[in-house]
Design a protein around this motif. Structure first.
Motif, PDB file in Angstrom:
ATOM      1  N   VAL A   1       0.860  -1.171   0.000  1.00 43.28           N
ATOM      2  CA  VAL A   1       0.000   0.000   0.000  1.00 43.28           C
ATOM      3  C   VAL A   1       0.899   1.224   0.000  1.00 43.28           C
ATOM      4  N   GLY A   2       0.566   2.198  -0.823  1.00 45.91           N
ATOM      5  CA  GLY A   2       1.377   3.413  -0.891  1.00 45.91           C
ATOM      6  C   GLY A   2       0.532   4.614  -1.246  1.00 45.91           C
TER       7      GLY A   2
ATOM      8  N   TRP B   1      -4.558   6.681  -1.148  1.00 44.45           N
ATOM      9  CA  TRP B   1      -3.788   5.442  -1.042  1.00 44.45           C
ATOM     10  C   TRP B   1      -4.037   4.539  -2.231  1.00 44.45           C
ATOM     11  N   THR B   2      -3.011   3.767  -2.610  1.00 41.95           N
ATOM     12  CA  THR B   2      -3.115   2.770  -3.676  1.00 41.95           C
ATOM     13  C   THR B   2      -2.774   1.404  -3.106  1.00 41.95           C
TER      14      THR B   2
ATOM     15  N   GLY C   1      -7.370  -1.271   4.065  1.00 39.33           N
ATOM     16  CA  GLY C   1      -7.340  -2.472   4.901  1.00 39.33           C
ATOM     17  C   GLY C   1      -8.617  -3.288   4.782  1.00 39.33           C
ATOM     18  N   ARG C   2      -9.751  -2.625   4.760  1.00 38.44           N
ATOM     19  CA  ARG C   2     -11.028  -3.335   4.588  1.00 38.44           C
ATOM     20  C   ARG C   2     -11.096  -4.011   3.224  1.00 38.44           C
TER      21      ARG C   2
ATOM     22  N   LEU D   1     -10.583  -9.334   0.301  1.00 39.91           N
ATOM     23  CA  LEU D   1      -9.940 -10.223  -0.677  1.00 39.91           C
ATOM     24  C   LEU D   1      -9.370 -11.485  -0.034  1.00 39.91           C
ATOM     25  N   GLY D   2      -9.191 -11.433   1.283  1.00 44.09           N
ATOM     26  CA  GLY D   2      -8.542 -12.546   1.968  1.00 44.09           C
ATOM     27  C   GLY D   2      -7.060 -12.331   2.198  1.00 44.09           C
ATOM     28  N   VAL D   3      -6.595 -11.092   2.034  1.00 47.80           N
ATOM     29  CA  VAL D   3      -5.179 -10.755   2.255  1.00 47.80           C
ATOM     30  C   VAL D   3      -4.934 -10.717   3.758  1.00 47.80           C
ATOM     31  N   ARG D   4      -3.886 -11.368   4.207  1.00 54.03           N
ATOM     32  CA  ARG D   4      -3.576 -11.435   5.632  1.00 54.03           C
ATOM     33  C   ARG D   4      -2.632 -10.339   6.104  1.00 54.03           C
ATOM     34  N   GLY D   5      -1.923  -9.712   5.185  1.00 48.43           N
ATOM     35  CA  GLY D   5      -1.007  -8.649   5.560  1.00 48.43           C
ATOM     36  C   GLY D   5      -0.462  -7.946   4.336  1.00 48.43           C
ATOM     37  N   PHE D   6       0.001  -6.723   4.543  1.00 48.30           N
ATOM     38  CA  PHE D   6       0.608  -5.961   3.452  1.00 48.30           C
ATOM     39  C   PHE D   6       1.606  -4.983   4.030  1.00 48.30           C
ATOM     40  N   ALA D   7       2.531  -4.558   3.185  1.00 45.28           N
ATOM     41  CA  ALA D   7       3.510  -3.545   3.565  1.00 45.28           C
ATOM     42  C   ALA D   7       2.945  -2.176   3.225  1.00 45.28           C
ATOM     43  N   VAL D   8       3.305  -1.186   4.036  1.00 41.08           N
ATOM     44  CA  VAL D   8       2.884   0.191   3.788  1.00 41.08           C
ATOM     45  C   VAL D   8       4.129   1.026   3.510  1.00 41.08           C
TER      46      VAL D   8
END
Length: 82
Positions: free
Chosen positions: A25-26, A34-35, A67-68, A73-80
């Motif tokens: 996410v950026g 945010w994207t 985040g929502r 989508l079922g994503v458990r985590g992401f980098a910001v």
């Protein structure tokens, strides 16, 4: 995070198949929204931004909203990236 973009329905399928290597996410170019981007393939592959049907790059007004979306989508985590 520049690229041709990936549609949400295609991304949903790739997430279900565990085919996405990384989620990032950026900020957009204006730094006001945010994207959400994904990396497919190897560690040196480029990030591909999520796009909407009308826009080349989909944006969100808040990190909470991204985040929502990711959770849906079922994503458990992401980098910001700030």
């Amino acid at each position: 995070m520049i690229g041709e973009g990936i549609h949400e329905d295609a991304l949903q399928h790739l997430v279900q198949q565990n085919a996405v290597r990384e989620f990032v996410v950026g900020r957009d170019a204006s730094r006001t929204k945010w994207t959400f981007s994904v990396r497919l393939g190897g560690p040196h592959s480029r990030l591909i931004a999520v796009r909407s049907r009308r826009e080349a790059i989909r944006t969100w007004a808040s990190l909470t909203a991204v985040g929502r979306f990711a959770e849906g989508l079922g994503v458990r985590g992401f980098a910001v990236e700030l």
